[in-house]
Design a protein around this motif. Sequence first.
Motif, mmCIF file in Angstrom:
data_model
loop_
_atom_site.group_PDB
_atom_site.id
_atom_site.type_symbol
_atom_site.label_atom_id
_atom_site.label_comp_id
_atom_site.label_asym_id
_atom_site.label_seq_id
_atom_site.Cartn_x
_atom_site.Cartn_y
_atom_site.Cartn_z
ATOM 1 N N GLN A 148 9.134 26.951 11.689
ATOM 2 C CA GLN A 148 7.673 26.920 11.634
ATOM 3 C C GLN A 148 7.203 27.379 10.264
ATOM 4 O O GLN A 148 6.216 26.889 9.735
ATOM 5 C CB GLN A 148 7.081 27.814 12.721
ATOM 6 C CG GLN A 148 7.364 27.323 14.117
ATOM 7 C CD GLN A 148 6.958 25.899 14.319
ATOM 8 O OE1 GLN A 148 5.899 25.477 13.856
ATOM 9 N NE2 GLN A 148 7.791 25.115 14.976
ATOM 10 N N GLU A 176 16.340 15.499 13.459
ATOM 11 C CA GLU A 176 15.491 15.577 14.644
ATOM 12 C C GLU A 176 16.039 16.593 15.632
ATOM 13 O O GLU A 176 15.310 17.441 16.141
ATOM 14 C CB GLU A 176 15.397 14.203 15.301
ATOM 15 C CG GLU A 176 14.649 14.277 16.614
ATOM 16 C CD GLU A 176 13.877 13.021 16.898
ATOM 17 O OE1 GLU A 176 13.054 12.623 16.047
ATOM 18 O OE2 GLU A 176 14.107 12.421 17.945
ATOM 19 N N LEU A 210 0.812 -1.217 0.000
ATOM 20 C CA LEU A 210 0.000 0.000 0.000
ATOM 21 C C LEU A 210 0.849 1.272 0.000
ATOM 22 O O LEU A 210 0.657 2.175 -0.792
ATOM 23 C CB LEU A 210 -0.902 -0.021 1.230
ATOM 24 C CG LEU A 210 -2.137 0.866 1.131
ATOM 25 C CD1 LEU A 210 -3.313 0.088 0.586
ATOM 26 C CD2 LEU A 210 -2.461 1.453 2.494
ATOM 27 N N VAL A 260 15.242 20.131 14.142
ATOM 28 C CA VAL A 260 13.861 20.620 14.158
ATOM 29 C C VAL A 260 13.305 20.737 15.580
ATOM 30 O O VAL A 260 12.343 21.457 15.807
ATOM 31 C CB VAL A 260 12.891 19.785 13.280
ATOM 32 C CG1 VAL A 260 13.294 19.844 11.828
ATOM 33 C CG2 VAL A 260 12.759 18.377 13.775
ATOM 34 N N THR A 261 13.919 20.035 16.533
ATOM 35 C CA THR A 261 13.433 20.164 17.903
ATOM 36 C C THR A 261 14.224 21.201 18.680
ATOM 37 O O THR A 261 13.950 21.441 19.848
ATOM 38 C CB THR A 261 13.532 18.829 18.671
ATOM 39 O OG1 THR A 261 14.890 18.405 18.639
ATOM 40 C CG2 THR A 261 12.639 17.780 18.072
ATOM 41 N N GLY A 262 15.245 21.793 18.019
ATOM 42 C CA GLY A 262 16.021 22.834 18.692
ATOM 43 C C GLY A 262 17.052 22.276 19.651
ATOM 44 O O GLY A 262 17.551 22.972 20.505
ATOM 45 N N ARG A 263 17.377 20.981 19.512
ATOM 46 C CA ARG A 263 18.403 20.408 20.385
ATOM 47 C C ARG A 263 19.778 20.575 19.801
ATOM 48 O O ARG A 263 20.773 20.282 20.412
ATOM 49 C CB ARG A 263 18.158 18.904 20.571
ATOM 50 C CG ARG A 263 17.209 18.619 21.680
ATOM 51 C CD ARG A 263 17.219 17.145 22.015
ATOM 52 N NE ARG A 263 16.124 16.871 22.896
ATOM 53 C CZ ARG A 263 14.908 16.620 22.481
ATOM 54 N NH1 ARG A 263 14.655 16.607 21.197
ATOM 55 N NH2 ARG A 263 13.942 16.404 23.342
ATOM 56 N N PHE A 264 19.783 21.049 18.540
ATOM 57 C CA PHE A 264 21.015 21.154 17.784
ATOM 58 C C PHE A 264 22.036 22.041 18.469
ATOM 59 O O PHE A 264 21.720 23.094 18.986
ATOM 60 C CB PHE A 264 20.668 21.737 16.425
ATOM 61 C CG PHE A 264 21.829 21.882 15.542
ATOM 62 C CD1 PHE A 264 22.327 20.775 14.897
ATOM 63 C CD2 PHE A 264 22.441 23.104 15.364
ATOM 64 C CE1 PHE A 264 23.417 20.897 14.074
ATOM 65 C CE2 PHE A 264 23.534 23.227 14.538
ATOM 66 C CZ PHE A 264 24.018 22.125 13.896
ATOM 67 N N GLY A 265 23.289 21.617 18.460
ATOM 68 C CA GLY A 265 24.329 22.525 18.953
ATOM 69 C C GLY A 265 25.242 21.838 19.933
ATOM 70 O O GLY A 265 25.086 20.702 20.263
ATOM 71 N N MET A 270 9.278 15.257 7.848
ATOM 72 C CA MET A 270 10.460 15.909 8.420
ATOM 73 C C MET A 270 10.156 16.525 9.778
ATOM 74 O O MET A 270 11.029 16.624 10.631
ATOM 75 C CB MET A 270 10.971 16.999 7.479
ATOM 76 C CG MET A 270 11.445 16.481 6.145
ATOM 77 S SD MET A 270 13.026 15.630 6.242
ATOM 78 C CE MET A 270 14.143 17.016 6.370
ATOM 79 N N PHE A 271 8.921 16.948 9.957
ATOM 80 C CA PHE A 271 8.605 17.617 11.222
ATOM 81 C C PHE A 271 7.933 16.696 12.233
ATOM 82 O O PHE A 271 7.853 17.028 13.409
ATOM 83 C CB PHE A 271 7.755 18.862 10.972
ATOM 84 C CG PHE A 271 8.579 20.004 10.462
ATOM 85 C CD1 PHE A 271 9.207 20.868 11.345
ATOM 86 C CD2 PHE A 271 8.772 20.185 9.105
ATOM 87 C CE1 PHE A 271 9.994 21.901 10.882
ATOM 88 C CE2 PHE A 271 9.563 21.208 8.633
ATOM 89 C CZ PHE A 271 10.169 22.076 9.530
ATOM 90 N N MET A 272 7.389 15.554 11.771
ATOM 91 C CA MET A 272 6.782 14.643 12.742
ATOM 92 C C MET A 272 7.701 13.478 13.046
ATOM 93 O O MET A 272 7.782 13.029 14.170
ATOM 94 C CB MET A 272 5.456 14.123 12.210
ATOM 95 C CG MET A 272 4.384 15.193 12.219
ATOM 96 S SD MET A 272 2.744 14.514 12.029
ATOM 97 C CE MET A 272 2.877 13.731 10.444
ATOM 98 N N ASN A 273 8.366 12.996 12.007
ATOM 99 C CA ASN A 273 9.118 11.775 12.209
ATOM 100 C C ASN A 273 10.344 11.718 11.306
ATOM 101 O O ASN A 273 10.443 10.881 10.428
ATOM 102 C CB ASN A 273 8.181 10.588 11.929
ATOM 103 C CG ASN A 273 8.810 9.279 12.290
ATOM 104 O OD1 ASN A 273 9.701 9.226 13.124
ATOM 105 N ND2 ASN A 273 8.371 8.217 11.649
ATOM 106 N N PRO A 274 11.296 12.625 11.519
ATOM 107 C CA PRO A 274 12.498 12.605 10.665
ATOM 108 C C PRO A 274 13.274 11.325 10.889
ATOM 109 O O PRO A 274 13.247 10.768 11.982
ATOM 110 C CB PRO A 274 13.276 13.834 11.142
ATOM 111 C CG PRO A 274 12.781 14.104 12.510
ATOM 112 C CD PRO A 274 11.370 13.643 12.561
#
Lengths: 221, 280, 282
Positions: B236, B272, B18, B275-280, B262-266
């Motif tokens: 956003q 991830e 499917l 987009v969740t701002g954990r980067f860095g 990309m925004f719900m389930n990268p």
Amino acid sequence: MARHFDKDIEEIKDLLLRMGAKVEHSIAHSIRALLERDTLMAEEVIERDDEIDRMEVEIDQRTIELIAKMQPAAVDLRFVATIMKITPELERIADLAQDVCERVIELNREPQLKPVTQLPQLAESAQKMVREALDSFVRGDADLARSVIRQDDIADALTEDSFRALLTYMLENPRNISPAIRLTFIGKYFERMADGATNICEMVVYLVEGKMIRHSPPEES
Amino acid sequence: MTALTMQPIRSNRTEVPLMNQTTNDVASATPAKIHVQDFDFYYGDVKTLHGINLDVPERQVTALIGPSGCGKSTFLRSINRMNDIIVDAHADGVIEIDGRNIYESGVDAVELRRRVGMVFQKSNPFPKSIYDNVAYGMRIGGLRNKRRINEIVEKSLRRAALWDEAKDRLQDSALALSGGQQQRLCIARALAVDPEILLMDEPASALDPIATAKIEELIYELKDNYTIVIVTHNMQQAARVSDRTAFFMLGKLVEYGETKTMFMNPQQKMTEDYVTGRFG
Amino acid sequence: MSYLARRKFISRVAETLCAVAVLLALLPLAFILFYVIRQGIGSMNWAFFTQMPKPVGEVGGGMANAIVGTLIIIGIAALFAVPVGCICGIHLAEYPDTKFSSMVRFAADVLNGVPSIVVGIFAYGLVVLPVKRFSAIAGGVALGLLMIPIVVRTTEELLRLVPSGLREGALALGATRGRAVMTVILPAALPGILTGILVALARVAGETAPLLFTAFNNRFWSTNITQPMASLTVQIFTYAISPYDDWHRQAWAGAFLLVMIILTLSIVARLAVRRLERMNRT
């Protein structure tokens, strides 16, 4: 990088777990009240339900606030969605425990029926599923969640078996009908608790893997 | 017992793949307008884009996201060869538009830019009248017919949702417009040369929320007629306006897929974290 | 004294020193202006603008020929210095980093530093010697050579002031590079470039030395550019070194007029620059 809203997420998670503990407690006490014909304990469970309801509202508020403030994405988004679906599920399970206790009080006003062995088994099975569902959420364990979902078939089978046994009692003696019907209800309540646990587990799989396995055939889950 | 009853169901379902079918349907309904293959870019000896591969579908909005300096703007500017004006820069690999490699010798960058319009981060209206700004592209394209120019100016301003605000002051200086209006004017100016693709480099980053909302609404409407590629720092915004999102980091394309995925389930940890701002 | 008070004190001392320095720089200018105006304005009259110089001993007369001569000579200078300078400036702004550009820039700077009298001698050798006659053309060439580096650098600087977004905007609409320059960048910088030209004109209008061997001087009315021609500066020079009081008065009037011309050009230039800056801000 640490984010200040990680603290919010932790707090919501904590709140949910405390609510879960209360729900588990209610289930355990409803089972004891049933087995030991303990009206007092049943009344206690019914009383405590208000507290669970309040926790549900609080979790809802905190979650909505989180959405408004941080517009979660990816795993955060799935976490929030999961919380919002798990919380009412837990609340419903608590209500079912309350329903069990109401039937127990009614049963205790009547003479005791012969024991139905499948019913305690079903109750324990439902209790175990709810506990494992919560565990799978805490640990983010999709495998455990899937194993809980598979147990639902066992719970369904036990419900069916206990209904057949109760039907036999009713056929044996019309005076058994009233308690047997109440016990049938109780069986149904536990089965629905198991269903609730299944729903929670489906959300846990979504949380961990991003896959919606609800209403989908097993091979895709 | 239960396991046995489940078996046939399982095999039944596998016959109908499917998920794959739906993806194929989507892919055939919207063919790739821009096809990028093994694209590298260098500033001097410094490689800033590493083997980019992606297909931009026609009449959809594709967002390029990623931290500053990740190469998303460089990539955007490679699509209309705006990077040509940088001394010392060169590109390797293929960017095809409608199947033609735009880096092939014989492709005229000036001609290409008439097909691939661009809107910049800082609105850059020419110090001319509103009318002359919109008419500029047509005029340098050799159009002299006054009536035709009038028509296109009006049509472009309407498409850019600026007509009502500008129709009574077409001869006023474009610099008298507000920031948001200037940006819409730049969009109108780009639309006036009738491009097929519209590149937008952070088109709303200098605007207030209301002006931003107007630009976003405009992008949503424009995608019926144009293939849009937009660079944005506002995640956003990418989520709101785009159909597909490409996440760049350190000059590489980390992940590319449907925006909702990309925004719900990268699929990538890096995406991830970003987009969740954990980067860095 | 507390730390803060000391800092305040030092700050005030520095401010005062700055103010004194500014005054020192402005004072001579103010004196020159004041002196030129005081001396010059008295000798100004209608005849100064309309009449020819009178022979020594006759009172009155004017500098009509020198005024027109100056205008003609700087006109000739502008005629070839402006196109050459602008084109060089555009080239430098468009291709700032090529070897050729740095050569052009260096050449312009050197030319700018060459003493004006040397430029005059150069023009003498180039234009006067071959035809063995002083001429307004030679004067124009000398002044033009002085103008070119100023026009080149101002054009370049002002073109660079044009926001790069405008260039990109034009290119993105399918303009060629030349088209972008001609239709967007040059018009945007035009007020500034005109300013640069005005500044250059003001600068060379005050030159005397290069004219001495080129346009020379002419006591008579002449608009023939192949002939020697009078100019304000040379006339002032001639009159100023003469022993006659009346000529001295005329020299002051000439100086006053020259200063006014240069002042006006400079003020117009400032206003134009201000307009350009306003445009850049928005």
